[in-house]
Design an enzyme around this catalytic site. Structure first.
Site, PDB file in Angstrom:
ATOM      1  N   THR A 282     -43.007  12.478  -8.163  1.00  0.00           N
ATOM      2  CA  THR A 282     -44.093  12.724  -9.120  1.00  0.00           C
ATOM      3  C   THR A 282     -45.303  11.886  -8.737  1.00  0.00           C
ATOM      4  O   THR A 282     -45.203  10.981  -7.907  1.00  0.00           O
ATOM      5  CB  THR A 282     -43.679  12.285 -10.542  1.00  0.00           C
ATOM      6  OG1 THR A 282     -43.577  10.853 -10.553  1.00  0.00           O
ATOM      7  CG2 THR A 282     -42.378  12.928 -10.963  1.00  0.00           C
ATOM      8  N   ASP A 283     -46.421  12.168  -9.379  1.00  0.00           N
ATOM      9  CA  ASP A 283     -47.522  11.231  -9.258  1.00  0.00           C
ATOM     10  C   ASP A 283     -47.252  10.089 -10.241  1.00  0.00           C
ATOM     11  O   ASP A 283     -46.278  10.118 -11.003  1.00  0.00           O
ATOM     12  CB  ASP A 283     -48.862  11.944  -9.545  1.00  0.00           C
ATOM     13  CG  ASP A 283     -50.038  11.158  -8.972  1.00  0.00           C
ATOM     14  OD1 ASP A 283     -51.089  11.771  -8.711  1.00  0.00           O
ATOM     15  OD2 ASP A 283     -49.891   9.946  -8.748  1.00  0.00           O
ATOM     16  N   TRP A 284     -48.122   9.119 -10.258  1.00  0.00           N
ATOM     17  CA  TRP A 284     -47.919   7.889 -11.046  1.00  0.00           C
ATOM     18  C   TRP A 284     -47.669   8.220 -12.529  1.00  0.00           C
ATOM     19  O   TRP A 284     -48.608   8.540 -13.261  1.00  0.00           O
ATOM     20  CB  TRP A 284     -49.150   6.997 -10.905  1.00  0.00           C
ATOM     21  CG  TRP A 284     -49.010   5.653 -11.507  1.00  0.00           C
ATOM     22  CD1 TRP A 284     -49.078   5.339 -12.832  1.00  0.00           C
ATOM     23  CD2 TRP A 284     -48.778   4.420 -10.810  1.00  0.00           C
ATOM     24  NE1 TRP A 284     -48.914   3.985 -13.003  1.00  0.00           N
ATOM     25  CE2 TRP A 284     -48.718   3.391 -11.791  1.00  0.00           C
ATOM     26  CE3 TRP A 284     -48.630   4.060  -9.477  1.00  0.00           C
ATOM     27  CZ2 TRP A 284     -48.501   2.064 -11.459  1.00  0.00           C
ATOM     28  CZ3 TRP A 284     -48.434   2.732  -9.157  1.00  0.00           C
ATOM     29  CH2 TRP A 284     -48.352   1.749 -10.128  1.00  0.00           C
ATOM     30  N   GLY A 285     -46.408   8.187 -12.932  1.00  0.00           N
ATOM     31  CA  GLY A 285     -46.102   8.441 -14.341  1.00  0.00           C
ATOM     32  C   GLY A 285     -46.350   9.868 -14.770  1.00  0.00           C
ATOM     33  O   GLY A 285     -46.329  10.189 -15.958  1.00  0.00           O
TER      34      GLY A 285
END
Ligand code: GLC
Length: 752
Positions: A282-285
């Protein structure tokens, strides 16, 4: 004991590779699959889920140590100190139950220490070798400290320069971005992923992030599947075909579905249609943000949706390691799903050779800023610069010029020149235009008068202007360096106004009033609305944040040691109100004629429809400031004898286009010849032009070269009314030209 086992594996794999690359690679792949299964069979559910967890490096090792020891961490990002990396690896390999090495990741976007032009600048080079070399150098430098995974290339198609992240991609065009992105994947991953200087690539952000509404970062997108397949997906498909081993999901919700929970893109397209075998992070969070999107109720729901949609690893929210054990126990997530995710992750770790050698050799001499790296960065910066205007051949600076005034806030801005997404490059190594021009001036017995005039690009103070204009009056020519500080583009840095910041325009106006030849050099992270400044300048050179070697590159270009060859990878609008504006637009039912009556020509009390009903702006017309693919040279080029191998072709045929290109000027130069097509009629409306080939051709004055483009008709396929990828028979237009707005139209027909 573990070391002996590792040695044995190394010997086996090394001997296999000696029996020829292809055979060795296939055998290696099957050995890796066996090892993945063997390891997976020993893992507990918690250890499996631990591999799916990526944490961000915190300051204290002791904070991360226990979790790594428990096998709860698969990857760490934002650690770049080799001793700490080895210490973290040592905990994973020697102290955890199964000794699975960590995957160390970093955003190495356009260089690690040696910083290359931002990707938008590399796109302007139209040179895949620039992209390859930039990624290769970045990989060699990053891998030398133990980083083996980069979150790059960013290949989001973007057509809205208000979006700060337009700086990180290769521009508006699907074909250009496909070619450049694939070259970056190959550069990062090297000849083989298990080589110590190879790092796993991570095409991002999958998918459609560049179409955020209003150019406002993190905003929603609405991209129908057909448009997604025709414009936004091709660069990612090209990246898979180039061997990319990881993918990153994007923040945006497209048509109501956040990418981290989107089965269509993560399973149907990425896995089933493209056969992707790597892993998805995923991207950050971004998986947890599905709660904020209103797509998930809580962490548990978000974790379930993400992992069932096809996400393999979660970045920094710890949601997977906290929620998945219970979800598996409840049957909401099957252990098969977990196993598949962990297979994908372990496969990449084996491919990287991390089990054979998880540690970085800290005894080797540094490779940072190696001379060859700096030369590659300088070449990239030279090829990325775009000559937008050159009235009366103001450039290159003639030998008669004995004094130049170098002014502006970007003339000596070593940090700003590096551009966005630079974590490890050091401004102390940046060579600025001022320093480089001073060096050349010594050789040419030329004097340099330097006055910044403004302290930084947003500086509104005009107090220093008198000093600037006094210097200008004493000079034979003025070079003003303007643009954007690096922080003004990049993530979360959208702008609603693209005019030059601060008092930069006023500075250019003051310089214009001195009557001296005025050369404007822009260093920015995006196209800016600089029509006024272009009109005030005699010459304009545009350099998307050129990186460490931007100074020597620009100095060589300004003095004629090198000739500009860059082309706009993105349309330059006249004003923000024209956005989105891109060359590969649809014709509409009422296309602009470019003879429309504009605002100031409208008669008072004009009749309601007297102005004609076409698609344009009363106050901006239809055309951009500069179209896609545009860029001048110090010389001129003539295209002639453009010939098609046939004018009726079948879908299995290859169209060969040949033409003569002549350097008709007085300087050596490189032309980026471009081939565009238009599918005249389709089962759905088709763009008025699509770039299908480009080539850089270097010619001496007077030299002519016969150039050939080969275009398989199969490459004219598009996602049609039936959502099928097909070539439809019919008439096509074809242009071979110097930019998207030029050239004579030729025709050919695809027959059933
Ligand atoms: C950021 C960016 C992404 C980057 C990641 C890790 O928010 O969106 O491009 O790779 O987080 O730094």
């Amino acid at each position: 004991m573990r070391q002996l086992k590792l040695m044995a594996t190394t010997l086996v794999l090394a001997s296999l590779l000696s029996c020829g690359k292809k055979a060795g690679e296939q055998t290696r792949d099957s050995i890796i699959e066996t090892k993945v299964e063997q390891l997976l069979s020993k893992m507990t559910l918690e250890e499996k889920i631990g591999q799916m967890n990526q944490i961000s490096s915190s300051i204290k090792l002791e904070e991360m140590g226990p979790a790594i020891k428990r096998g709860e961490v698969g990857s760490i990002l934002n650690e770049a100190e080799p001793q700490r990396i080895n210490a973290l690896q040592n905990i994973a390999v020697e102290e955890s139950r199964l000794g699975i090495p960590l995957l160390i990741a970093r955003d190495v976007i356009h260089g690690f220490k040696t910083i290359f032009p931002i990707p938008l600048g590399q796109g302007a080079s139209f040179d895949p070798d620039v992209a390859y070399q930039g990624a290769r150098v970045a990989a060699v430098e990053a891998a030398s400290v133990g980083i083996r995974w980069t979150f790059a290339p960013m290949i989001d198609i973007a057509r809205d320069p208000r979006w700060g992240r337009i700086s990180e991609g290769c521009g508006e065009d699907s074909y250009l971005t496909s070619v450049m992105g694939a070259a970056m994947v190959r550069g990062f991953q090297g000849d083989s992923l298990h080589l110590a200087s190879s790092i796993a690539a991570c095409p991002k952000h999958f998918v459609g992030y560049g179409a955020v509404e209003g150019g406002r970062d993190y905003n929603s997108t609405y991209i129908p599947e057909r448009l997604m397949r025709n414009v936004y997906l091709p660069p990612f498909k090209a990246a898979v075909e180039a061997g990319a081993t990881t993918f990153m999901t994007s923040f945006n919700d497209n048509n109501g579905i956040p990418s981290s929970g989107n089965q269509l893109i993560l399973k149907k397209i990425l896995r089933e249609e493209w056969g992707f075998k790597g892993f998805v992070v995923t991207d950050w969070g971004s998986a947890q943000e599905m709660i904020t999107h209103g797509f998930a109720v809580n962490d548990k729901d978000a974790a379930e949706k993400a992992v069932n949609a096809g996400v393999d690893m979660e970045m920094v929210s710890h949601m997977f390691v906290e929620q998945l054990p219970q979800l598996v126990k409840e049957g909401a997530v099957s252990e098969t799903t977990i196993d598949n995710a962990v297979r994908n992750i372990l496969r990449v770790k084996f491919q990287l050779g991390l089990f054979e050698n998880p540690y970085v050799d800290t005894t080797k001499p540094s490779v940072m800023y190696d001379e060859a790296h700096l030369l590659a960065a300088k070449r990239a910066a030279i090829e990325s610069a775009i000559l937008l205007k050159n009235k009366n051949n103001t450039l290159p600076l003639s030998n008669k010029i004995k004094t130049i005034a170098v002014v502006g806030p970007m003339a000596d801005a070593p940090y700003e020149q590096l551009g966005t997404w630079v974590f490890d490059g050091e401004k102390s190594h940046t060579q600025t235009p001022l320093a480089a021009l001073k060096k050349i001036a010594k050789e040419r017995n030329m004097r340099v008068l330097y006055e910044p005039g403004l302290a930084y690009t947003r500086d509104k103070s005009t107090q220093q202007f008198r000093k600037v204009t006094n210097a200008a009056k004493r000079a034979d020519a003025v070079i003003v360096f303007v643009g954007e500080e690096s922080i003004l583009s990049g993530e979360a840095h959208s702008l609603a106004n693209l005019d030059l910041q601060g008092a930069q325009t006023a500075l250019i106006e003051a310089l214009k009033r001195t009557g001296k030849p005025l050369i404007t050099v822009v260093m920015a992270g995006r196209p800016l609305t600089i029509e006024k400044e272009v009109n005030l300048s005699d010459a304009v050179l545009y350099s998307f944040h050129p990186g460490t070697m931007g100074g020597p590159a620009l100095a060589d270009l300004l003095t004629g040691v090198a000739t500009p060859s860059g082309k706009t990878p993105i349309t330059f609008p006249k004003m923000v109100g024209q956005i989105p504006m891109y060359y590969s637009h649809k014709n509409t039912g009422r296309p602009a004629t470019r003879n429309e009556t504009l605002l100031d020509q409208i008669p008072v009390a004009a009749g309601q429809t007297s102005l004609g009903c076409t698609s344009f702006y009363l106050d901006a017309g239809f055309d951009p400031l500069f179209p896609f693919g545009y860029g001048l040279s110090y010389t001129t080029f003539a295209y002639s004898n453009i010939l098609l191998s046939a004018t009726k072709l079948q879908k299995k045929d290859v169209l060969t286009v040949t033409f003569d290109l002549k350097n008709t000027g007085d300087y050596k130069g490189t032309e980026v010849a471009q081939l565009y097509i238009q599918d005249k009629v389709g089962s759905v409306t088709r763009p008025v032009k699509e770039l299908k080939r480009f080539k850089r051709i270097h010619l001496l004055p007077g030299q002519t070269e016969k150039v050939t483009f080969e275009l398989p008709i199969s490459e004219l396929a598009f996602c049609n009314i039936d959502m099928k990828e097909v070539v439809e028979a019919g008439q096509f237009g074809l242009w071979v030209a110097t930019d998207s707005n030029s050239g004579k139209e030729l025709s050919f027909e695809v027959v059933r």
